[in-house]
Design an enzyme around this catalytic site. Structure first.
Site, PDB file in Angstrom:
ATOM      1  N   CYS A 155       2.427   4.567  15.557  1.00  0.00           N
ATOM      2  CA  CYS A 155       1.389   4.130  14.607  1.00  0.00           C
ATOM      3  C   CYS A 155       0.810   4.517  13.076  1.00  0.00           C
ATOM      4  O   CYS A 155      -0.180   5.189  13.744  1.00  0.00           O
ATOM      5  CB  CYS A 155       0.671   3.113  14.514  1.00  0.00           C
ATOM      6  SG  CYS A 155      -0.245   2.047  13.684  1.00  0.00           S
ATOM      7  N   CYS A 158      -2.073   4.088  11.553  1.00  0.00           N
ATOM      8  CA  CYS A 158      -4.005   4.092  12.390  1.00  0.00           C
ATOM      9  C   CYS A 158      -4.422   4.822  13.079  1.00  0.00           C
ATOM     10  O   CYS A 158      -5.555   5.358  12.845  1.00  0.00           O
ATOM     11  CB  CYS A 158      -3.136   3.076  13.740  1.00  0.00           C
ATOM     12  SG  CYS A 158      -2.123   1.616  13.839  1.00  0.00           S
ATOM     13  N   ASP A 159      -2.886   6.056  12.954  1.00  0.00           N
ATOM     14  CA  ASP A 159      -3.438   7.747  14.082  1.00  0.00           C
ATOM     15  C   ASP A 159      -3.830   8.949  12.834  1.00  0.00           C
ATOM     16  O   ASP A 159      -3.725   9.323  13.699  1.00  0.00           O
ATOM     17  CB  ASP A 159      -3.272   7.215  15.178  1.00  0.00           C
ATOM     18  CG  ASP A 159      -3.401   6.212  16.132  1.00  0.00           C
ATOM     19  OD1 ASP A 159      -4.150   6.011  16.160  1.00  0.00           O
ATOM     20  OD2 ASP A 159      -2.124   6.072  17.124  1.00  0.00           O
TER      21      ASP A 159
END
Length: 334
Positions: A155, A158-159
């Site tokens: 992701c 996300c990261d």
């Protein structure tokens, strides 16, 4: 002693058979617990079936595999994914949600009250919220598990902004629109983004390909696959790539990050043949921008019905919506 343990086990099993609830929530991620918090505060006394601890991902969903969550509102210093899900679970239980650590094996959506069967429980429910999520596809190669969350992720949203990826060479594996989107997003932080795809042509739409190809920070490595991930035991340092055309030809790409962008699999296998409408990829189809489905009293929230955003905070938002939709359904049908 053994006999007494067997008696206790039988009693426990009997105690959890024949359960009835106004709303049964299937799932354990942000969507499920958001729904549980709203439903329990609304005096619906929900039962939440979170799955078995041996599952992957375990109860808590995909977020439990993320070390640092920096984009969930309310945590300016970030929060561990496992810790965040434990806090949500505690909040669900605080307001009276009953949580069963079991797997739903089958459902009967013929007519309400709906029937759900687990290994130990028979549950009837006036309404059901499906919040089982979707699991990102992960490729299998040497080092993929060793460096998961230590340079390898699924992701970028996300990261990708984490300090460990900033001003580094980053790799995205995939050839579809999602891969192009993730590559474009990562250009905000990375020194260079390499898109590795096993075919000699991308599957992405022409507009997404054009955007990616026009970006000077994106380089395409086509007709290659990742053979193995190499690191120092603590963090990813490089990838060994193998040509899909020349067979044994290998090359080394120095990189601190790899992001899988090869699709997701919604956790809806147990719903096959239930009468609940699923799309061709298995996602639950919701109606009119709400959480309602084709079955009265059955709702869906989170990644199991979302193939676009797939974020913890959007899952939690639709969990709230599902609980409110279920509450209104129950009021109208009483």
């Amino acid at each position: 002693m053994l006999a007494s343990l067997r008696i206790c086990a039988r009693r426990t099993s009997n105690l959890i058979r024949g359960l009835h609830t106004k709303v049964c929530i299937i799932g354990s991620g942000p969507g499920a617990h958001s729904a549980a918090i709203y439903a329990s505060r609304g005096a619906l006394e929900p039962i939440l079936v979170e799955g078995n601890v041996s599952n992957f991902p375990p109860p808590g969903g995909q977020l439990t595999t993320t070390i640092d969550v920096e984009n969930y509102a309310g945590f300016p210093d970030s929060v561990g994914g496992f810790e965040l899900m434990q806090l949500m679970k505690q909040q669900s239980e605080k307001f009276g949600t009953r949580i069963l650590t079991e797997e739903v094996e089958s459902v009967d959506f013929t007519k309400p009250p709906y029937k759900l069967k687990t290994e130990h429980s028979d549950i009837s429910a006036d309404s059901v919220i499906v919040a089982t999520g979707a699991v990102a596809r992960r490729l299998d190669f040497i080092g993929a598990d060793e460096y998961w969350n230590r340079g390898i992720s699924a992701c970028a949203t996300c990261d990708g902004a984490l300090p460990m990826f900033r001003d580094e060479n980053i790799v995205v594996v995939g050839g579809g629109d999602s891969a192009m989107e993730e590559a474009l997003f990562l250009t905000k932080f990375a020194k260079q983004v390499f898109v590795v795809h096993r075919r000699d042509e991308l599957r992405a739409s022409q507009i997404m390909q054009k955007r990616a190809r026009w970006n000077p920070k994106i380089t395409f490595i086509l007709s290659h696959v990742v053979e193995r991930a190499v690191g120092d035991g603590r963090r990813l340092n490089s990838l060994v790539l193998k040509s899909t055309k020349s067979g044994n030809e290998e090359s080394v790409l120095e990189t601190k990050g790899l992001f899988f962008a090869v699709g997701h699999v919604p956790a809806t296998k147990f719903l096959q043949g239930s009468g609940l409408d699923l799309d061709n990829d298995g996602y639950v189809i919701t109606l009119n921008s709400q959480t309602t489905t084709n079955l009265p009293g059955v709702f869906a929230c989170g990644d199991v019905a979302d193939r676009v955003y797939r974020q913890a905070i959007t899952a939690a938002g639709t969990g709230c919506m599902a609980a409110l939709d279920a509450e209104r359904y129950l009021e109208s049908s009483s």
